[in-house]
Design a protein around this motif. Sequence first.
Motif, PDB file in Angstrom:
ATOM      1  N   SER A  78      -2.909   3.824 -10.020  1.00 36.69           N
ATOM      2  CA  SER A  78      -3.289   5.231  -9.825  1.00 36.69           C
ATOM      3  C   SER A  78      -3.317   5.988 -11.142  1.00 36.69           C
ATOM      4  CB  SER A  78      -2.343   5.912  -8.841  1.00 36.69           C
ATOM      5  OG  SER A  78      -2.709   5.585  -7.519  1.00 36.69           O
ATOM      6  N   ILE A 117       3.698   5.796  -1.940  1.00 42.03           N
ATOM      7  CA  ILE A 117       3.447   7.010  -1.152  1.00 42.03           C
ATOM      8  C   ILE A 117       4.492   7.139  -0.048  1.00 42.03           C
ATOM      9  CG2 ILE A 117       0.998   7.276  -1.704  1.00 42.03           C
ATOM     10  CD1 ILE A 117       0.341   5.869   0.956  1.00 42.03           C
ATOM     11  N   THR A 152      -5.734   6.818  -1.228  1.00 38.56           N
ATOM     12  CA  THR A 152      -5.060   5.639  -0.684  1.00 38.56           C
ATOM     13  C   THR A 152      -6.144   4.748  -0.111  1.00 38.56           C
ATOM     14  OG1 THR A 152      -3.155   6.989  -0.036  1.00 38.56           O
ATOM     15  CG2 THR A 152      -3.291   4.765   0.890  1.00 38.56           C
ATOM     16  N   THR A 179       0.823  -1.206   0.000  1.00 36.74           N
ATOM     17  CA  THR A 179       0.000   0.000   0.000  1.00 36.74           C
ATOM     18  C   THR A 179       0.860   1.260   0.000  1.00 36.74           C
ATOM     19  OG1 THR A 179      -1.804  -1.125   1.135  1.00 36.74           O
ATOM     20  CG2 THR A 179      -1.787   1.275   1.266  1.00 36.74           C
TER      21      THR A 179
END
Length: 175
Positions: free
Chosen positions: A138, A37, A96, A33
Amino acid sequence: MKTFIETERLILREIDIIKDLEPWTEMMSDPDTVRYIGNQTMNRAQSWRQMAMVIGHQAVRGYSFYSVVEKSSGDWIGRIGPWFPEGWPVPEIGWTLHRDYTRKGYAKEAGAACVDYAFNTLGWDSVIHCIVDGNIGSMKTAETIGSRRLYSMDGIPGVTDELCWVYGQEKPDKV
């Protein structure tokens, strides 16, 4: 909890640091995940601090990432919303999701609703999405909600030094 946006399947509401801490920590402790980021997993204390920062952004800017709740189950599934911290090129809509809720169209549904919210409620003329190179999911989400690749950046301030692509779109009546 104040609801900011509601879609067919989702509620985007203000963050409840007590209620949302456990699922937020689960999300941010997953290496897959966080890969795009900042690539740093977070423990409970780090997640709490990140949530406090997002709540602070809401206090400073009047908008922020919102907690996303699946209507059918009541489950907290991620954070999505308008975002514009210091160092960002222009305001962004970011997303997210917790790993258990990916590939269900939730990022697209909430992302599109947030773009509409940014244009019609916040009065923005354009939105972007800063996406680390290689984050195909994304990139596809951004394209699906009407954004296109605009330019590259050498990193995202305070997040990563990796190559990033900026996707974005103008407010429809501005084009």
